[in-house]
Write a protein that holds these residues in place. Sequence first.
Motif, PDB file in Angstrom:
ATOM      1  N   ALA A  62      30.664  41.526  62.880  1.00  0.00           N
ATOM      2  CA  ALA A  62      31.052  41.472  61.464  1.00  0.00           C
ATOM      3  C   ALA A  62      29.828  41.568  60.566  1.00  0.00           C
ATOM      4  O   ALA A  62      29.836  42.247  59.546  1.00  0.00           O
ATOM      5  N   GLU A  63      28.747  40.897  60.979  1.00  0.00           N
ATOM      6  CA  GLU A  63      27.543  40.941  60.157  1.00  0.00           C
ATOM      7  C   GLU A  63      26.933  42.331  60.132  1.00  0.00           C
ATOM      8  O   GLU A  63      26.452  42.803  59.109  1.00  0.00           O
ATOM      9  N   LYS A  64      26.996  42.980  61.292  1.00  0.00           N
ATOM     10  CA  LYS A  64      26.450  44.346  61.361  1.00  0.00           C
ATOM     11  C   LYS A  64      27.294  45.285  60.495  1.00  0.00           C
ATOM     12  O   LYS A  64      26.753  46.104  59.732  1.00  0.00           O
ATOM     13  N   GLY A  65      28.623  45.134  60.591  1.00  0.00           N
ATOM     14  CA  GLY A  65      29.519  45.959  59.781  1.00  0.00           C
ATOM     15  C   GLY A  65      29.276  45.741  58.302  1.00  0.00           C
ATOM     16  O   GLY A  65      29.231  46.682  57.514  1.00  0.00           O
ATOM     17  N   HIS A  66      29.071  44.505  57.948  1.00  0.00           N
ATOM     18  CA  HIS A  66      28.816  44.157  56.552  1.00  0.00           C
ATOM     19  C   HIS A  66      27.565  44.848  56.050  1.00  0.00           C
ATOM     20  O   HIS A  66      27.541  45.448  54.975  1.00  0.00           O
ATOM     21  N   GLU A  67      26.530  44.781  56.869  1.00  0.00           N
ATOM     22  CA  GLU A  67      25.250  45.418  56.518  1.00  0.00           C
ATOM     23  C   GLU A  67      25.439  46.922  56.295  1.00  0.00           C
ATOM     24  O   GLU A  67      25.009  47.481  55.281  1.00  0.00           O
ATOM     25  N   LEU A  68      26.143  47.571  57.250  1.00  0.00           N
ATOM     26  CA  LEU A  68      26.348  49.025  57.156  1.00  0.00           C
ATOM     27  C   LEU A  68      27.157  49.398  55.932  1.00  0.00           C
ATOM     28  O   LEU A  68      26.813  50.332  55.206  1.00  0.00           O
ATOM     29  N   LEU A  69      28.224  48.644  55.688  1.00  0.00           N
ATOM     30  CA  LEU A  69      29.080  48.965  54.538  1.00  0.00           C
ATOM     31  C   LEU A  69      28.344  48.765  53.233  1.00  0.00           C
ATOM     32  O   LEU A  69      28.540  49.511  52.279  1.00  0.00           O
ATOM     33  N   ARG A  70      27.476  47.749  53.213  1.00  0.00           N
ATOM     34  CA  ARG A  70      26.714  47.514  51.990  1.00  0.00           C
ATOM     35  C   ARG A  70      25.797  48.698  51.706  1.00  0.00           C
ATOM     36  O   ARG A  70      25.651  49.136  50.572  1.00  0.00           O
ATOM     37  N   GLU A  71      25.184  49.202  52.779  1.00  0.00           N
ATOM     38  CA  GLU A  71      24.323  50.374  52.596  1.00  0.00           C
ATOM     39  C   GLU A  71      25.127  51.566  52.103  1.00  0.00           C
ATOM     40  O   GLU A  71      24.691  52.319  51.236  1.00  0.00           O
ATOM     41  N   LYS A  72      26.329  51.743  52.686  1.00  0.00           N
ATOM     42  CA  LYS A  72      27.178  52.855  52.266  1.00  0.00           C
ATOM     43  C   LYS A  72      27.528  52.725  50.790  1.00  0.00           C
ATOM     44  O   LYS A  72      27.461  53.687  50.029  1.00  0.00           O
ATOM     45  N   ARG A  73      27.873  51.503  50.383  1.00  0.00           N
ATOM     46  CA  ARG A  73      28.242  51.279  48.995  1.00  0.00           C
ATOM     47  C   ARG A  73      27.094  51.624  48.054  1.00  0.00           C
ATOM     48  O   ARG A  73      27.266  52.313  47.054  1.00  0.00           O
ATOM     49  N   ASP A  74      25.895  51.172  48.417  1.00  0.00           N
ATOM     50  CA  ASP A  74      24.742  51.438  47.547  1.00  0.00           C
ATOM     51  C   ASP A  74      24.458  52.934  47.449  1.00  0.00           C
ATOM     52  O   ASP A  74      24.167  53.447  46.372  1.00  0.00           O
ATOM     53  N   ALA A  75      24.576  53.624  48.576  1.00  0.00           N
ATOM     54  CA  ALA A  75      24.330  55.071  48.567  1.00  0.00           C
ATOM     55  C   ALA A  75      25.370  55.773  47.708  1.00  0.00           C
ATOM     56  O   ALA A  75      25.052  56.670  46.928  1.00  0.00           O
ATOM     57  N   LEU A  76      26.638  55.325  47.837  1.00  0.00           N
ATOM     58  CA  LEU A  76      27.716  55.932  47.040  1.00  0.00           C
ATOM     59  C   LEU A  76      27.477  55.725  45.556  1.00  0.00           C
ATOM     60  O   LEU A  76      27.693  56.623  44.751  1.00  0.00           O
ATOM     61  N   ILE A  77      27.009  54.542  45.196  1.00  0.00           N
ATOM     62  CA  ILE A  77      26.785  54.254  43.775  1.00  0.00           C
ATOM     63  C   ILE A  77      25.685  55.151  43.212  1.00  0.00           C
ATOM     64  O   ILE A  77      25.809  55.711  42.125  1.00  0.00           O
ATOM     65  N   THR A  78      24.619  55.330  43.993  1.00  0.00           N
ATOM     66  CA  THR A  78      23.543  56.228  43.537  1.00  0.00           C
ATOM     67  C   THR A  78      24.090  57.621  43.280  1.00  0.00           C
ATOM     68  O   THR A  78      23.837  58.234  42.239  1.00  0.00           O
ATOM     69  N   GLU A  79      24.869  58.103  44.246  1.00  0.00           N
ATOM     70  CA  GLU A  79      25.455  59.437  44.124  1.00  0.00           C
ATOM     71  C   GLU A  79      26.373  59.510  42.906  1.00  0.00           C
ATOM     72  O   GLU A  79      26.330  60.455  42.123  1.00  0.00           O
ATOM     73  N   PHE A  80      27.190  58.458  42.766  1.00  0.00           N
ATOM     74  CA  PHE A  80      28.164  58.401  41.671  1.00  0.00           C
ATOM     75  C   PHE A  80      27.472  58.481  40.308  1.00  0.00           C
ATOM     76  O   PHE A  80      27.900  59.220  39.427  1.00  0.00           O
ATOM     77  N   LEU A  81      26.383  57.741  40.158  1.00  0.00           N
ATOM     78  CA  LEU A  81      25.691  57.741  38.864  1.00  0.00           C
ATOM     79  C   LEU A  81      25.129  59.116  38.536  1.00  0.00           C
ATOM     80  O   LEU A  81      25.148  59.543  37.383  1.00  0.00           O
ATOM     81  N   ASP A  82      24.649  59.814  39.566  1.00  0.00           N
ATOM     82  CA  ASP A  82      24.176  61.191  39.348  1.00  0.00           C
ATOM     83  C   ASP A  82      25.320  62.073  38.848  1.00  0.00           C
ATOM     84  O   ASP A  82      25.167  62.836  37.902  1.00  0.00           O
ATOM     85  N   VAL A  83      26.472  61.948  39.536  1.00  0.00           N
ATOM     86  CA  VAL A  83      27.615  62.776  39.161  1.00  0.00           C
ATOM     87  C   VAL A  83      28.079  62.454  37.748  1.00  0.00           C
ATOM     88  O   VAL A  83      28.432  63.351  36.980  1.00  0.00           O
ATOM     89  N   VAL A  84      28.059  61.163  37.401  1.00  0.00           N
ATOM     90  CA  VAL A  84      28.478  60.776  36.056  1.00  0.00           C
ATOM     91  C   VAL A  84      27.615  61.460  35.000  1.00  0.00           C
ATOM     92  O   VAL A  84      28.117  61.929  33.975  1.00  0.00           O
ATOM     93  N   GLU A  85      26.315  61.544  35.265  1.00  0.00           N
ATOM     94  CA  GLU A  85      25.430  62.253  34.339  1.00  0.00           C
ATOM     95  C   GLU A  85      25.880  63.707  34.186  1.00  0.00           C
ATOM     96  O   GLU A  85      25.948  64.234  33.083  1.00  0.00           O
ATOM     97  N   ASP A  86      26.200  64.331  35.333  1.00  0.00           N
ATOM     98  CA  ASP A  86      26.676  65.719  35.301  1.00  0.00           C
ATOM     99  C   ASP A  86      27.947  65.847  34.477  1.00  0.00           C
ATOM    100  O   ASP A  86      28.125  66.796  33.719  1.00  0.00           O
ATOM    101  N   VAL A  87      28.859  64.886  34.658  1.00  0.00           N
ATOM    102  CA  VAL A  87      30.132  64.928  33.928  1.00  0.00           C
ATOM    103  C   VAL A  87      29.863  64.882  32.433  1.00  0.00           C
ATOM    104  O   VAL A  87      30.429  65.655  31.659  1.00  0.00           O
ATOM    105  N   ARG A  88      28.970  63.969  32.030  1.00  0.00           N
ATOM    106  CA  ARG A  88      28.644  63.857  30.607  1.00  0.00           C
ATOM    107  C   ARG A  88      28.147  65.179  30.053  1.00  0.00           C
ATOM    108  O   ARG A  88      28.588  65.636  28.999  1.00  0.00           O
ATOM    109  N   GLY A  89      27.206  65.789  30.785  1.00  0.00           N
ATOM    110  CA  GLY A  89      26.636  67.069  30.347  1.00  0.00           C
ATOM    111  C   GLY A  89      27.710  68.140  30.271  1.00  0.00           C
ATOM    112  O   GLY A  89      27.825  68.867  29.278  1.00  0.00           O
ATOM    113  N   ALA A  90      28.549  68.199  31.313  1.00  0.00           N
ATOM    114  CA  ALA A  90      29.589  69.229  31.378  1.00  0.00           C
ATOM    115  C   ALA A  90      30.575  69.061  30.233  1.00  0.00           C
ATOM    116  O   ALA A  90      31.031  70.030  29.627  1.00  0.00           O
TER     117      ALA A  90
END
Lengths: 215, 106
Positions: free
Chosen positions: A25-53
């Motif tokens: 469970a702890e390992k899964g938690h660690e992995l999912l947290r990393e996934k979440r952080d990576a997704l958020i970084t990606e999401f913020l980039d896309v949001v910038e694109d949306v604003r521009g578009a």
Amino acid sequence: MAVVVEGVHPTRMELLKLSRRTKLAEKGHELLREKRDALITEFLDVVEDVRGARKNVEAKLESAFRELTIAQAILGVNEVRQISWITPQEIFVDLDTRNIMGVKVPLIETGDITRSIMQRGYGFVDTSSALDRAAKNFEEALVSIVKLAETEETAKKLAAEIEKTKRKVNALEYIIVPRLVATTKYITMRLEEMERESFCRLKKIKAVLQRREIE
Amino acid sequence: MMHISIIGDPDTATGFKLAGVENVYEATDAASARDAMKELSNDENTAVIIITERLAEELRDTIGEIESKKDIAPIIVEIPDREGKIVREIDPLRELIKRAIGVEIE
């Protein structure tokens, strides 16, 4: 204090199983947290694109409507409308998907949307150049709208995935792991208690036996 | 091969017809826009549905329903009409960020 997992027997076997589950469970938690952080970084980039578009679409549409108004003023609203019905309508798009960290996001491919004057299919004699500009501006607006549709949808999909991942991370962090830890503690305490009980019992039995021997 | 479709007021419809879009639905009121939207959401050849913000605002519930059911297509995108963009209480993009991250970011 977290609730103890129901229906576990306080045995050493269970304790071993629990410690394995906690680790997982702890390992899964660690992995999912990393996934979440990576997704958020990606999401913020896309949001910038949306604003521009979106800004781009707004600007393009504004000038398109301006040109349309001029064309309507010169030719008349109904005339422009009629001409709009005879222009060849042949815009096709291909909707594909692409994968961002396991999230399916759209990829829209268009052919040539912007056309030359000849391809628009109406005569030049009884129309105005304002009409050409209006058509051209709407074609350009359409290109940026398609781009906006793509990025906006990507942002929505990423947001949904972030929400899901966040829920999983929180469930692991605040419910599952604490519950497993509490159960481990419960079993350890229970085992120690049982050890003390049997120790007492042995002492007592020994005392009884000794007394019998003296008698 | 998929289509782009438009639901809009007569001016928007004319403009995009000039640009060469085939599926143009002229809607002057919410009811006809809703019918067009429902019809389009069942058409699997429609990749993108473009709708004016003013009409979209009238059929939030229908759009929400479609958004929750679909996978990727159709993508619904809202555009300003001739009068320009409308002022909204909540900016949809900001709302999305808030939901995803949990904090507001400028």
